[in-house]
Design an enzyme around this catalytic site. Structure first.
Site, PDB file in Angstrom:
ATOM      1  N   GLY A 102       0.802  -1.222   0.000  1.00  0.00           N
ATOM      2  CA  GLY A 102       0.000   0.000   0.000  1.00  0.00           C
ATOM      3  C   GLY A 102       0.829   1.263   0.000  1.00  0.00           C
ATOM      4  N   GLY A 138       2.317   2.578  -3.151  1.00  0.00           N
ATOM      5  CA  GLY A 138       2.462   3.165  -4.483  1.00  0.00           C
ATOM      6  C   GLY A 138       3.406   2.421  -5.397  1.00  0.00           C
ATOM      7  N   LEU A 139       4.004   1.320  -4.909  1.00  0.00           N
ATOM      8  CA  LEU A 139       4.937   0.570  -5.769  1.00  0.00           C
ATOM      9  C   LEU A 139       4.273  -0.656  -6.397  1.00  0.00           C
ATOM     10  CD1 LEU A 139       8.309   0.762  -3.777  1.00  0.00           C
ATOM     11  CD2 LEU A 139       7.460   2.275  -5.563  1.00  0.00           C
ATOM     12  N   SER A 187       2.161  -3.013  -5.056  1.00  0.00           N
ATOM     13  CA  SER A 187       2.148  -4.295  -4.326  1.00  0.00           C
ATOM     14  C   SER A 187       0.914  -5.114  -4.674  1.00  0.00           C
ATOM     15  CB  SER A 187       2.227  -4.065  -2.816  1.00  0.00           C
ATOM     16  OG  SER A 187       1.008  -3.536  -2.314  1.00  0.00           O
ATOM     17  N   SER A 188      -0.223  -4.442  -4.905  1.00  0.00           N
ATOM     18  CA  SER A 188      -1.458  -5.200  -5.193  1.00  0.00           C
ATOM     19  C   SER A 188      -1.327  -5.916  -6.530  1.00  0.00           C
ATOM     20  CB  SER A 188      -2.678  -4.277  -5.188  1.00  0.00           C
ATOM     21  OG  SER A 188      -2.562  -3.263  -6.162  1.00  0.00           O
ATOM     22  N   GLU A 209      -6.905  -7.262  -9.584  1.00  0.00           N
ATOM     23  CA  GLU A 209      -6.696  -5.825  -9.306  1.00  0.00           C
ATOM     24  C   GLU A 209      -8.031  -5.091  -9.173  1.00  0.00           C
ATOM     25  OE1 GLU A 209      -3.943  -4.323  -8.058  1.00  0.00           O
ATOM     26  OE2 GLU A 209      -3.501  -2.966  -9.708  1.00  0.00           O
ATOM     27  N   ASP A 251      -0.646  -1.208 -13.741  1.00  0.00           N
ATOM     28  CA  ASP A 251       0.229  -1.850 -12.745  1.00  0.00           C
ATOM     29  C   ASP A 251       0.390  -3.347 -13.022  1.00  0.00           C
ATOM     30  OD1 ASP A 251       0.197   0.652 -11.654  1.00  0.00           O
ATOM     31  OD2 ASP A 251      -0.666   0.081  -9.727  1.00  0.00           O
TER      32      ASP A 251
END
Ligand SMILES: Nc1ncnc2c1ncn2[C@@H]1O[C@H](COP(=O)(O)OP(=O)(O)OP(=O)(O)O)[C@@H](O)[C@H]1O
Ligand SMILES: C[C@@](O)(CCO)CC(=O)[O-]
Ligand SMILES: [Mg+2]
Length: 388
Positions: free
Chosen positions: A142, A144-145, A147-148, A194, A205
């Site tokens: 959580g 911004g990189l 992860s989800s 996602e 992403d």
């Protein structure tokens, strides 16, 4: 039988949020991975042969459901679907009640959407079978990189490998990459996961996590790109927790209130992303030309950050990083959904190591975490048997 899959996180160089509204964005994978190890227990595994199990190793959490319970809740909606399918709203309600069975601690309730995505992907791709899934991640969750997305891509990659619906050499030892058609299938499944976590994702992403490298992305389609200039980015994690779904929804609400203004903002971001993509790909002729290109890139990042502020997704902690880096004449922008999370600072080629050390020390003294990750590397990979 066991399979491992790993998928990278990402940074967005330009275009987050606007990409959800049809603008171009530019993203690159980062060399920090989420790994999913998936095992089909054999009948000799006492007690485990009728369970669907999810272990989040870094968080020391374990969730499990009897297959009969999952079948009872989801049986009317799913069962080894061969094409990527969105989770129907009624099914999501049943999934939410399965997740509620697990009494996730309030402090970690953000994980509920990830666990929901797990249940949808697992039962859709594999059907109702006993399975033991263990997740580890080098990515901050959580922040911004992505992860989800890395979670959905690594999980879907491993599940597909076990499902028999992809053609893969099971005798091969070590990491391997899916062929193009299979990567497309993987990307589509990960996108369905996602959607459960982000609400209305653009797909950027999961796409960059699946294919790796650097991509230009617009309205669901990607173009692989290659930077001709070194892009050294300092990543600062403000450690302020946020949730992409809520931030994306906030931008959509602002767009409903001010459609004309926001569409102009999205158009401006579109131009910035296109210009940035052309700039980083154009040839570099010596040091002067590199410095000139860096100056233009810095200006584009600065403009993009201003427009993200217009969208309402900056945060006091992000502003602190911007101000701190500016003291050293360095420019930064948030990356990912904003609202806290991670910030990128371009480290120009000729910048001395001393200045980098000083800016990092000052950012760390504010309570932030700084690191430099390799960008534009590998996408999703899978491995049967031993691998490191
Ligand atoms: N390793 C993991 N294990 C379980 N759940 C995960 C994992 N990684 C991500 N998630 C799920 O994804 C959520 C974080 O997703 P979110 O989209 O808010 O942030 P992000 O993907 O890190 O950042 P961004 O979307 O801005 O790039 C977590 O709260 C959790 O539900
Ligand atoms: C904020 C956003 O643009 C990027 C999150 O990394 C959301 C999305 O594109 O799905
Ligand atoms: Mg995310």
């Amino acid at each position: 039988m066991e399979v491992k899959a790993r998928a990278p996180g990402k940074i967005i160089l330009a275009g987050e949020h606007a990409v959800v509204h049809g603008s171009t964005a530019v993203a690159a994978s980062v060399d920090l991975y989420t790994t999913a190890s998936v095992r089909l227990p054999s009948s000799s595994d006492k007690g485990d042969h009728d369970l669907v199990k999810l272990q989040l190793k870094d968080l020391a959490l374990e969730f499990s459901w009897p297959i009969s319970r999952i079948k009872e809740a989801l049986g009317v909606f799913v069962g080894a679907i061969s094409t990527p399918t969105s989770c129907p709203a009624e099914c999501l309600k049943s999934i939410v009640s399965l997740v509620e069975d697990q009494n996730i601690p309030e402090a970690k309730i953000g994980l509920a959407s990830g666990v929901s995505a797990f249940l949808w992907l697992c039962s859709s791709i594999l059907g109702f079978v006993a399975v033991d899934v263990a997740i580890t991640s080098e990515l901050p969750l959580g922040s911004g990189l992505g992860s989800s997305a890395a979670f959905c891509v690594s999980l879907s990659a491993a599940l597909l490998a076990l499902s028999g619906s992809v053609n893969i050499d099971r005798e091969h030892r070590g990491w391997m990459v899916y062929k193009e058609d299979e990567l497309d299938l993987l990307n589509k499944w990960a996108f369905e996961g996602e959607k459960i976590i982000h609400g209305k994702p653009s797909g950027i992403d999961n796409t960059v996590s699946t294919y790796g490298s650097m991509i230009k992305f617009k309205s669901g389609s990607l173009t692989l790109i290659k930077s001709s200039m070194p892009l050294k980015m300092l990543i600062t994690n403000t450690k302020v927790g946020r949730n992409t779904k809520a931030l994306v929804a906030g931008v959509s609400e602002r767009t409903i209130r001010h459609p004309d203004a926001m569409n102009l903002v999205f158009n401006a971001v579109n131009s910035i992303s296109n210009e940035l993509s052309i700039l980083i790909q154009s040839p570099v002729h010596g040091e002067v030309s590199l410095t000139e290109k860096e100056e233009k890139l810095v200006e584009l990042m600065e403009m993009n950050q201003g427009l993200l502020q217009c969208m309402g997704v900056s945060h006091a902690s992000i502003e602190t990083v911007l101000r701190t880096s500016l003291k050293y004449k360095l420019v930064s922008k948030l990356t990912g959904a904003g609202g806290g999370g991670c910030v990128l600072t371009l480290l120009p080629n000729l910048l001395s190591g001393k200045v980098v050390d000083e800016v990092v020390a000052e950012l760390v003294s504010c309570g932030f975490e700084c690191f430099i990750a390799g960008i534009g590397g590998k996408g999703a990979e899978i491995s049967f048997g031993d691998s490191s």
